[in-house]
Design a protein around this motif. Structure first.
Motif, PDB file in Angstrom:
ATOM      1  N   UNK A  41      -6.235   4.496   9.721  1.00  0.00           N
ATOM      2  CA  UNK A  41      -7.471   4.230   8.990  1.00  0.00           C
ATOM      3  C   UNK A  41      -7.201   3.439   7.713  1.00  0.00           C
ATOM      4  N   UNK A  42      -6.146   3.827   6.995  1.00  0.00           N
ATOM      5  CA  UNK A  42      -5.805   3.153   5.746  1.00  0.00           C
ATOM      6  C   UNK A  42      -5.435   1.693   6.002  1.00  0.00           C
ATOM      7  N   UNK A  43      -4.664   1.417   7.053  1.00  0.00           N
ATOM      8  CA  UNK A  43      -4.260   0.043   7.375  1.00  0.00           C
ATOM      9  C   UNK A  43      -5.476  -0.819   7.689  1.00  0.00           C
ATOM     10  N   UNK A  44      -6.434  -0.272   8.424  1.00  0.00           N
ATOM     11  CA  UNK A  44      -7.651  -1.011   8.743  1.00  0.00           C
ATOM     12  C   UNK A  44      -8.457  -1.349   7.510  1.00  0.00           C
TER      13      UNK A  44
ATOM     14  N   UNK B 171       0.837  -1.195   0.000  1.00  0.00           N
ATOM     15  CA  UNK B 171       0.000   0.000   0.000  1.00  0.00           C
ATOM     16  C   UNK B 171       0.877   1.251   0.000  1.00  0.00           C
ATOM     17  N   UNK B 172       0.630   2.136  -0.975  1.00  0.00           N
ATOM     18  CA  UNK B 172       1.394   3.373  -1.074  1.00  0.00           C
ATOM     19  C   UNK B 172       1.043   4.303   0.096  1.00  0.00           C
ATOM     20  N   UNK B 173       2.064   4.926   0.670  1.00  0.00           N
ATOM     21  CA  UNK B 173       1.853   5.896   1.738  1.00  0.00           C
ATOM     22  C   UNK B 173       1.598   5.281   3.104  1.00  0.00           C
ATOM     23  N   UNK B 174       1.926   4.018   3.270  1.00  0.00           N
ATOM     24  CA  UNK B 174       1.721   3.345   4.558  1.00  0.00           C
ATOM     25  C   UNK B 174       3.057   2.828   5.073  1.00  0.00           C
ATOM     26  N   UNK B 175       3.463   3.283   6.267  1.00  0.00           N
ATOM     27  CA  UNK B 175       4.723   2.870   6.884  1.00  0.00           C
ATOM     28  C   UNK B 175       4.458   1.622   7.731  1.00  0.00           C
TER      29      UNK B 175
END
Length: 117
Positions: free
Chosen positions: A92-95, A62-66
């Motif tokens: 939120x994005x990870x979930x 996923x782009x933009x997720x560390x």
């Protein structure tokens, strides 16, 4: 006299051999049900590991997720995310990404925002 002692010794050895063989056979049959119940537990653990790996892989793509300080655990389709990320948007994005992985039934998002010093 020697032949009687030898026959007694052979008789005792034969009895011990038969007794050990019988108890060994009983031990194997007694442990057979345990072996059949252990196999499903092992396959369930393997499935959990595979699902956790699949979720981790999806998160890392996923782009933009560390994901450097992010942990994924799964149990029976339920995935738990723990660790820290730089901002709330990544939580939120990870979930959302984890929910989108096939096989995931629920996501417990326990991620926190990392405080930079």
């Amino acid at each position: 006299m020697k032949s009687v002692a030898i026959l007694k010794t052979l008789g005792v050895a034969l009895c011990l051999s038969v007794a050990c063989s019988a108890s060994y056979a009983q031990d194997e049959s007694a442990s057979a049900p345990a072996a059949t119940t252990a196999a499903p537990a092992t396959s369930a653990k393997k499935a959990d590991r595979k699902l956790g790996y699949t979720v981790r892989k999806a998160l890392s793509k996923t782009q933009g997720l560390d994901v450097s300080k992010l942990n994924v655990r799964s149990h029976g389709g339920a995935v738990t995310l723990t660790g820290t990320v730089p901002d709330q948007g990544q939580i939120d994005k990870a979930g959302e990404v984890a929910k989108g992985v096939p096989g995931v039934t629920s996501v417990s998002n326990k991620l926190t925002v990392r405080v930079e010093q």
